[in-house]
Design an enzyme around this catalytic site. Sequence first.
Site, short mmCIF file in Angstrom:
data_model
loop_
_atom_site.label_atom_id
_atom_site.label_comp_id
_atom_site.label_asym_id
_atom_site.label_seq_id
_atom_site.Cartn_x
_atom_site.Cartn_y
_atom_site.Cartn_z
N TYR A 62 0.87 -1.02 0.08
CA TYR A 62 -0.21 -0.07 0.10
C TYR A 62 0.87 1.27 0.01
CZ TYR A 62 -2.52 3.68 1.92
OH TYR A 62 -3.24 5.03 2.24
N ASP A 92 0.18 -7.89 6.49
CA ASP A 92 -1.14 -7.02 6.51
C ASP A 92 -2.27 -7.64 5.84
OD1 ASP A 92 -3.08 -5.21 5.79
OD2 ASP A 92 -1.54 -3.56 5.48
C1 3LM Z 1 -6.61 2.31 -0.19
N1 3LM Z 1 -5.58 1.73 1.95
O1 3LM Z 1 -7.39 2.83 -0.68
P1 3LM Z 1 -5.63 3.28 7.22
N2 3LM Z 1 -2.95 -1.43 4.81
C2 3LM Z 1 -3.69 -1.54 3.54
C3 3LM Z 1 -4.28 -0.46 2.92
O2 3LM Z 1 -4.85 -0.62 1.99
C4 3LM Z 1 -4.47 0.55 3.78
C5 3LM Z 1 -3.62 0.72 4.91
C6 3LM Z 1 -2.98 -0.12 5.41
C7 3LM Z 1 -6.16 2.60 1.11
C8 3LM Z 1 -6.41 3.97 1.89
S1 3LM Z 1 -5.41 5.67 0.19
C9 3LM Z 1 -5.18 7.59 0.79
C10 3LM Z 1 -6.66 5.24 1.22
C11 3LM Z 1 -3.40 -2.70 2.65
C12 3LM Z 1 -5.34 1.78 3.19
C13 3LM Z 1 -3.76 1.88 5.84
O3 3LM Z 1 -4.39 4.24 7.86
O4 3LM Z 1 -6.55 2.87 8.08
O5 3LM Z 1 -5.92 4.33 5.89
O6 3LM Z 1 -4.88 2.05 6.59
O7 3LM Z 1 -5.91 1.46 -0.62
#
Ligand code: 3LM
Length: 402
Positions: free
Chosen positions: A110, A182
Amino acid sequence: MASKMHPETAVIHAGHLREPQGSLVSPLYQSATFVFDDVQTGSARFAGEQSGPIYTRLGNPTVAEFERRMAHLEESEGAIAFASGMAAVSAVFLGLLSSGDHLICNTCLYGCTHSLVSEQLPRFGIEVTQVDFADLQAVEAAIRPNTRMLFLESPVNPHLAVYDLQAVASLASRKGLTSVVDNTFMTPLLQRPKSLGIDIVLHSATKYLNGHGDVIAGVVCADGEPLELMRHRSLKDIGGVLSPHDAWLILRGMKTLALRMERHCLNAQTLAEFLEGHPAVTRVYYPGLKTHSGYHLLGSQMGGAGGVLALELNADFDAAVAFVNRLKLFNIAVSLGDAESLVQHPASMTHATYEAGDREKAGISDTLIRLSAGLENAEDLLADLRQALAPLSQSNTLEEAL
Ligand code: 3LM
């Protein structure tokens, strides 16, 4: 009783404590601090000689219920909730790694996890190597005397590559390393990495666990000393604590997790099969398709293929952008796992943190489009895709005729 619950039951009941007033739904303890009967009680709680809440950054009964539920589902000794998925990811690194340590991560992660490992961790003297986990020999070759941890997502965000978690876990244990997965895209209902030998599992609870697009949260599931270290260093001292109100919303959302995942998977499978057969689509990335390299792990490692898929069009960048803009029912938004279907462009959105060259190495093309299949009727989603793709098939047919 607790250990015998099926996951569909556990998402509703695990970790619930009977409430003295008889309230069916767990109360929301929306309080920053907790009152002690006397100084001796307060001192005993601080010393860990007596259990009970002190102050919400150190623990809160509502947050603790979410943590117990997650620990049960991920088969870990305990869980720690955080204010975001990124707080959970950084809690693992900052709690368990020190200056001089070396971390090995997958090349594709990510976007913010990628910038955390490639830009932030080196500022604290933590060395990082990114390797494609499809090639475990390359991962093994990257191990140094100071390597401490292997970190990956599976399926990976945004192109759904799937890795053999049992093989990763056995490499880590053979080399005395901590393995971390993850598990956001799968949820514990579709994949339980600890049952495959992985040491630590984390989630962005913002996504499927909450499932309603109204909370940002994260959680880490672990055992023994690492669990205690992260509670002490990453939660108490760094302080990215989850709000009790958000924990309460996640507990509510989780009650329908099993039902929701079933529909997300069904809708994603339907969309993937439709797209695979469409002349304007050159490639579909979804582990539920027989053509996907991770398909053989479906049923063993993964109980379902999840709700996220990605595609490439037989079109240039501008035409791909125009396709996304034509979609009406899919909302153009980052995030995933909500009731609403979402569409986004990883190269300029979720993975814009990558340098262009690194993004290419990670397998994220400029024209890749990611879909999060929501809970709508699949026919309506298909109709939306059909109308947005129509001008592309027409132009392809025209080109072929000329
Ligand atoms: C997304 N992803 O749209 P938060 N691990 C994984 C993730 O997909 C994400 C996180 C951790 C997305 C967020 S992009 C600005 C929006 C596999 C987040 C982090 O901190 O709760 O957003 O998670 O792919």
